[in-house]
Design a protein around this motif. Sequence first.
Motif, PDB file in Angstrom:
ATOM      1  N   ASP A  58      -0.454 -36.921  30.544  1.00  0.00           N
ATOM      2  CA  ASP A  58      -0.545 -35.607  31.175  1.00  0.00           C
ATOM      3  C   ASP A  58       0.821 -35.125  31.650  1.00  0.00           C
ATOM      4  O   ASP A  58       1.620 -35.910  32.162  1.00  0.00           O
ATOM      5  N   TYR A  59       1.061 -33.827  31.520  1.00  0.00           N
ATOM      6  CA  TYR A  59       2.251 -33.222  32.109  1.00  0.00           C
ATOM      7  C   TYR A  59       2.085 -31.712  32.175  1.00  0.00           C
ATOM      8  O   TYR A  59       1.152 -31.143  31.592  1.00  0.00           O
ATOM      9  N   ILE A  60       2.997 -31.067  32.898  1.00  0.00           N
ATOM     10  CA  ILE A  60       3.025 -29.617  33.057  1.00  0.00           C
ATOM     11  C   ILE A  60       4.410 -29.124  32.651  1.00  0.00           C
ATOM     12  O   ILE A  60       5.421 -29.711  33.047  1.00  0.00           O
ATOM     13  N   THR A  61       4.474 -28.056  31.855  1.00  0.00           N
ATOM     14  CA  THR A  61       5.724 -27.428  31.473  1.00  0.00           C
ATOM     15  C   THR A  61       5.917 -26.168  32.305  1.00  0.00           C
ATOM     16  O   THR A  61       5.032 -25.306  32.339  1.00  0.00           O
ATOM     17  N   LEU A  62       7.069 -26.048  32.981  1.00  0.00           N
ATOM     18  CA  LEU A  62       7.346 -24.896  33.838  1.00  0.00           C
ATOM     19  C   LEU A  62       8.048 -23.791  33.074  1.00  0.00           C
ATOM     20  O   LEU A  62       8.645 -24.021  32.024  1.00  0.00           O
ATOM     21  N   THR A  63       8.006 -22.591  33.647  1.00  0.00           N
ATOM     22  CA  THR A  63       8.569 -21.411  32.998  1.00  0.00           C
ATOM     23  C   THR A  63      10.082 -21.423  33.005  1.00  0.00           C
ATOM     24  O   THR A  63      10.742 -21.154  32.000  1.00  0.00           O
ATOM     25  N   ASN A  64      10.692 -21.740  34.153  1.00  0.00           N
ATOM     26  CA  ASN A  64      12.140 -21.647  34.304  1.00  0.00           C
ATOM     27  C   ASN A  64      12.826 -22.990  34.079  1.00  0.00           C
ATOM     28  O   ASN A  64      12.171 -24.028  33.969  1.00  0.00           O
ATOM     29  N   LEU A 171      11.524 -27.540  31.792  1.00  0.00           N
ATOM     30  CA  LEU A 171      11.425 -28.321  33.014  1.00  0.00           C
ATOM     31  C   LEU A 171       9.989 -28.820  33.114  1.00  0.00           C
ATOM     32  O   LEU A 171       9.048 -28.040  33.012  1.00  0.00           O
ATOM     33  N   TYR A 172       9.835 -30.137  33.281  1.00  0.00           N
ATOM     34  CA  TYR A 172       8.518 -30.750  33.238  1.00  0.00           C
ATOM     35  C   TYR A 172       8.149 -31.386  34.572  1.00  0.00           C
ATOM     36  O   TYR A 172       8.999 -31.973  35.246  1.00  0.00           O
ATOM     37  N   ILE A 173       6.885 -31.310  34.918  1.00  0.00           N
ATOM     38  CA  ILE A 173       6.307 -32.114  35.989  1.00  0.00           C
ATOM     39  C   ILE A 173       5.463 -33.188  35.323  1.00  0.00           C
ATOM     40  O   ILE A 173       4.596 -32.893  34.498  1.00  0.00           O
ATOM     41  N   GLY A 174       5.743 -34.444  35.661  1.00  0.00           N
ATOM     42  CA  GLY A 174       4.937 -35.543  35.145  1.00  0.00           C
ATOM     43  C   GLY A 174       5.407 -36.144  33.837  1.00  0.00           C
ATOM     44  O   GLY A 174       4.773 -37.053  33.308  1.00  0.00           O
ATOM     45  N   LYS A 175       6.539 -35.670  33.306  1.00  0.00           N
ATOM     46  CA  LYS A 175       7.066 -36.173  32.039  1.00  0.00           C
ATOM     47  C   LYS A 175       8.576 -36.218  32.110  1.00  0.00           C
ATOM     48  O   LYS A 175       9.205 -35.326  32.697  1.00  0.00           O
TER      49      LYS A 175
END
Length: 201
Positions: A58-64, A171-175
């Motif tokens: 699992d991960y989240i990809t951010l816009t900026n 920019l990733y959260i969790g990866k």
Amino acid sequence: MSVKELDKNRLLPEATTSTVTDSTSNNDDGTKVAANRPIKTTSGKIANAQDFELSTSDYITLTNTITDLNTLSVSAWIKLESTSAWNSILASYAGSPDSYYGIIFAISNTNKIAFYNNGSGWQYGASDIDTGWHHIAVRIDSSNNIQFYLDGGTDGSLISGSAGLAAENALYIGKMGAILTNYMDGIIDEVRYSSSVRAAN
């Protein structure tokens, strides 16, 4: 957009099944890797949070992106489900084996707060991180000094560092960025990153 123009405070609970919403006016929203991956949990440190499963990457990809590393503050509430393995929290990381660049904010496989930029290489906090809730942070000041924080107090001595090159990509959260695939196994709440040298909490 440069992080110098931003003051982020991402409240991960603000989410649909496939997106998360920036709680500030900066609109740095994120997209989950798939529906309910990670899944929203009511067991966050502050209300709800996102539960990242290692088994499903699992991960989240951010816009900026982060494009200026002269000063930087990064923090999050975390609750690990497993230790003695790399757990990635926030990263923007790319390049080749000969020229990696960007940043990585994580928990190391020795259970320490870890931070990477290509100027300073890997640097680590002093304390072991267990499976309870912890607020972790790292700050880089205008002299490139690196300081780790754990639960509101300093975690180890001030480290003399060097400026790094920004990845200027996702920019990733969790990866652990675009190249490395070390994922988070646990809950992340209230990820924050800023160009300001912020207080420890």
